[in-house]
Design a protein around this motif. Structure first.
Motif, PDB file in Angstrom:
ATOM      1  N   PRO A  97       0.793  -1.233   0.000  1.00 36.09           N
ATOM      2  CA  PRO A  97       0.000   0.000   0.000  1.00 36.09           C
ATOM      3  C   PRO A  97       0.821   1.277   0.000  1.00 36.09           C
ATOM      4  O   PRO A  97       0.319   2.334  -0.377  1.00 36.09           O
ATOM      5  N   ASP A  98       2.106   1.193   0.395  1.00 35.95           N
ATOM      6  CA  ASP A  98       2.886   2.417   0.522  1.00 35.95           C
ATOM      7  C   ASP A  98       3.537   2.858  -0.783  1.00 35.95           C
ATOM      8  O   ASP A  98       4.269   3.841  -0.802  1.00 35.95           O
ATOM      9  N   PHE A  99       3.313   2.151  -1.875  1.00 34.84           N
ATOM     10  CA  PHE A  99       3.813   2.601  -3.175  1.00 34.84           C
ATOM     11  C   PHE A  99       2.872   2.112  -4.268  1.00 34.84           C
ATOM     12  O   PHE A  99       2.079   1.189  -4.075  1.00 34.84           O
ATOM     13  N   VAL A 100       2.966   2.752  -5.426  1.00 32.86           N
ATOM     14  CA  VAL A 100       2.108   2.439  -6.559  1.00 32.86           C
ATOM     15  C   VAL A 100       2.919   1.698  -7.606  1.00 32.86           C
ATOM     16  O   VAL A 100       4.011   2.127  -7.967  1.00 32.86           O
ATOM     17  N   GLY A 101       2.388   0.590  -8.099  1.00 33.11           N
ATOM     18  CA  GLY A 101       3.061  -0.171  -9.142  1.00 33.11           C
ATOM     19  C   GLY A 101       3.613  -1.481  -8.610  1.00 33.11           C
ATOM     20  O   GLY A 101       3.282  -1.936  -7.502  1.00 33.11           O
TER      21      GLY A 101
END
Length: 630
Positions: A184-188
């Motif tokens: 959840p703490d980054f996108v991709g």
């Protein structure tokens, strides 16, 4: 008390090794790359390697599918010296997009020379190296322990083909499994693994005009793809499949499986066994020396007259000759300075490696650090060589400074230059181009030599330490020595113990170099280096003490050669390893192996020799400064 003190130090070192080898980590500032769904993920190709030939070749030296324009990736000095040849590839990978089967290209009418070269490289057991998001492609291996439990490890690269009987089959289909991690703490998606499973498939016909068409044999293979001169003129279809799979391993731990040791128990048992043996020997040697020396001191102090002292035999009798300058003082001082240079380079390299600066993620970082530190540490070689040359009453300080700055680097460069010519004749990717050699020479003449000369200036400017006893004008006659105290015997005997401290770790280092395995056990290596240093110091002191007790005061050279003789055993072990562990048959490959082995043995010689010399030098100064001589 000394023995228990050594035990406590060794336990702390073992705990340090455990902490240092638990896992690989990334330094702050090295940011991971997130790929958005559908984003292109570049796949790069690297050199072809073989443990049988030791000759790396560029990927596109074979008739593989090529991109419209081949682009060389930027490489550091270490990658160039290691023969890496990183280039772009025509493979199209999109983040999160699986591909059951894709046609990469069709190589039409493969010529007989290309077919023959494919066959030759396959029979030479060449492996293909790819890179995806700075991770090397790897084949997954399943290991089963004594309890039947399964574990997995990675073997970098994948085989170019397979051999059945006398027939070579090309792996023209590659199944890629890309492991990714999301949070959840980054996108991709963050890539945490790159598994490759090669396969040889004789593809059938398909509609090449349709960009989405694939041969039916991609899903139902019937035959393998044979490569030989007899098959010249055939078409070879290269295909690949891509699968994306979620993995719970975090990005910071993605290198752990690459660095996982497959023989942990053997490694630990060997290291601990050697450590305990050496600790016991070190404790015994130290106690024997201390008890013997204390007895000597007590006996000399209890003498009533100088006449009684003259009747005594032992190391005190040679006090007037023990600091007499050695023959070939110039060469010895240069070798001592070179040893200090290698020692400081080794210590700093190990410290950086333990701190994580030389992680395998930093490809070529270790070799770059070794070369740069070797050039910079010339300052110490000049200083310590000049200091010892001054102790030896030498007067030609300019010649000493020049020899110190040039002798060892010249020998190493001459061997490397010869081997580089051999690699160039073989058209290997390990060949270093002339422009790079000029750059290395520029660093040598512009950085290393001035530092060595400046260090020599500082060493000569500082006054030489005063010897604790005066040297007689007339040399004392040395009595006839028993056979086991002759120089050749004591030197060869003294080199055994330091070699015994490192030969287990030497096996893993040689396997890493010549069998293309990843070595990251720097915690173990640091512990072995500490053991080696202590062993070299103690065995040299013991041999030096026995030599002085037999009234032989020619200890300068022998102190250097006693511990330095371990390099002879190292070279003998390398010969044993060559004939028992490697399958090298060609003359060129053997020349490469022994050429680089000579360089390693030479560096090990000056390193251990300098450790032994300084240990003996301070020991001799200490014992003759305590005893009063009228």
């Amino acid at each position: 008390f000394f023995f228990f003190g050594v035990m406590r130090v060794s336990l702390l070192l073992v705990l340090f090794v455990i902490c240092a080898t638990t896992s690989a980590f990334y330094l702050p500032g090295v940011a991971p790359k997130e790929y958005i769904d559908g984003e292109e993920v570049p796949l790069k190709v690297n050199k072809l390697v073989s443990a049988k030939t030791q000759l790396p070749y560029p990927y596109y030296s074979l008739a593989f599918c090529q991109p419209d324009e081949i682009k060389d990736m930027a490489e550091n000095l270490g990658e160039i010296l290691m023969g890496d040849k990183i280039e772009n590839s025509p493979y199209v990978l999109e983040a999160g997009v699986p591909a059951p089967c894709k046609v990469l290209c069709v190589v039409d009418n493969v010529e007989a020379a290309d077919m023959k070269l494919f066959e030759k490289r396959i029979k030479q057991s060449y492996r293909v190296n790819w890179i995806l998001d700075n991770l090397p492609a790897a084949t997954k291996k399943t290991l089963v322990d004594f309890n039947g439990e399964k574990s997995y490890t990675y073997e970098t690269g994948f085989p170019l083909g397979a051999v059945e009987g006398d027939t070579a089959y090309l792996n023209n289909h590659v199944s890629m499994k890309i492991l990714y991690h999301t949070a959840p703490d980054f996108v991709g998606r963050r890539i945490v693994g790159f598994e490759v499973e090669p396969q040889s498939i004789k593809h059938g016909s398909f509609d090449a005009s349709n960009p989405t068409a694939v041969p039916e044999t991609c899903f139902r293979p019937m035959q393998w793809q044979v490569v030989s001169e007899e098959n010249a003129g055939e078409d070879i279809v290269f295909t690949y499949s891509v699968d994306w799979e979620y993995h719970n391993v975090k990005w910071s731990s993605r290198w752990d499986i690459y660095l996982q040791m497959t023989d942990t128990q053997i490694h630990w048992f060997s290291i601990v066994n050697s450590l305990l043996i050496l600790i016991f020997l070190s404790g015994m040697v130290a106690m024997i020396i201390m008890r013997t020396l204390h007895a000597d001191f007590r006996r000399y102090r209890e003498m009533e007259s100088q006449e009684e002292a003259q009747e005594e035999t032992g190391w005190k009798l040679v006090h007037g000759d023990v600091f007499r300058p050695p023959p070939f003082r110039m060469v010895l001082s240069v070798l001592i300075g070179s040893g200090v240079q290698v020692a400081t380079m080794s210590v700093i390299t190990l410290v950086f490696a333990l701190l994580g600066f030389l992680s395998p993620a930093n490809r070529g970082g270790l070799m770059t650090a070794v070369v740069v530190l070797f050039l910079l540490m010339a300052l110490f070689s000049g200083y310590f060589s000049a200091r010892m040359y001054k102790v030896f009453k030498g007067t030609e300080w300019k010649k000493n400074a020049i020899f110190t700055a040039t002798l060892l680097p010249t020998v190493i460069f001459a061997i490397f230059f010869f081997l580089n010519i051999v690699l160039g004749m073989e058209k290997s990717s390990g060949y270093v181009h002339f422009a790079i050699l000029l750059g290395i020479l520029a660093l040598w003449f512009g950085v290393s030599i001035p530092l060595a000369l400046f260090g020599s200036y500082l060493g000569f400017k500082k006054p030489a330490p005063e010897n604790p006893v005066r040297t007689n004008q007339i040399p004392r006659q040395i009595p006839e020595q028993v056979w086991y105290m002759r120089p050749a015997v004591t030197i060869l005997m003294g080199g055994i113990l330091p070699f015994g401290a490192v030969f287990i770790e030497l096996f893993f280092i040689l396997s890493s170099i010549w069998q293309h395995q990843i070595y990251y056990m720097f915690g173990f290596l640091f512990l072995v280096f500490v053991i080696l240093t202590i062993t070299c110091a103690e065995i040299t002191i013991v041999m030096c003490y026995f030599q002085l007790c037999s009234e032989d005061y020619h200890w300068w050279w022998r102190s250097y050669l006693t511990s330095g003789a371990s390099s002879f055993y190292m070279f003998c072990y390398a010969i044993f390893y060559f004939f028992t562990k490697l399958e090298i048959t060609s003359l060129v490959s053997a020349m490469l192996y022994f050429g680089y082995t000579v360089i390693m043995a030479l560096l090990f010689f000056v390193l251990t020799g300098a450790i032994g010399f300084y240990s003996c030098y301070f020991f001799v100064r200490k014992i003759y400064s305590i005893v009063k001589v009228d």
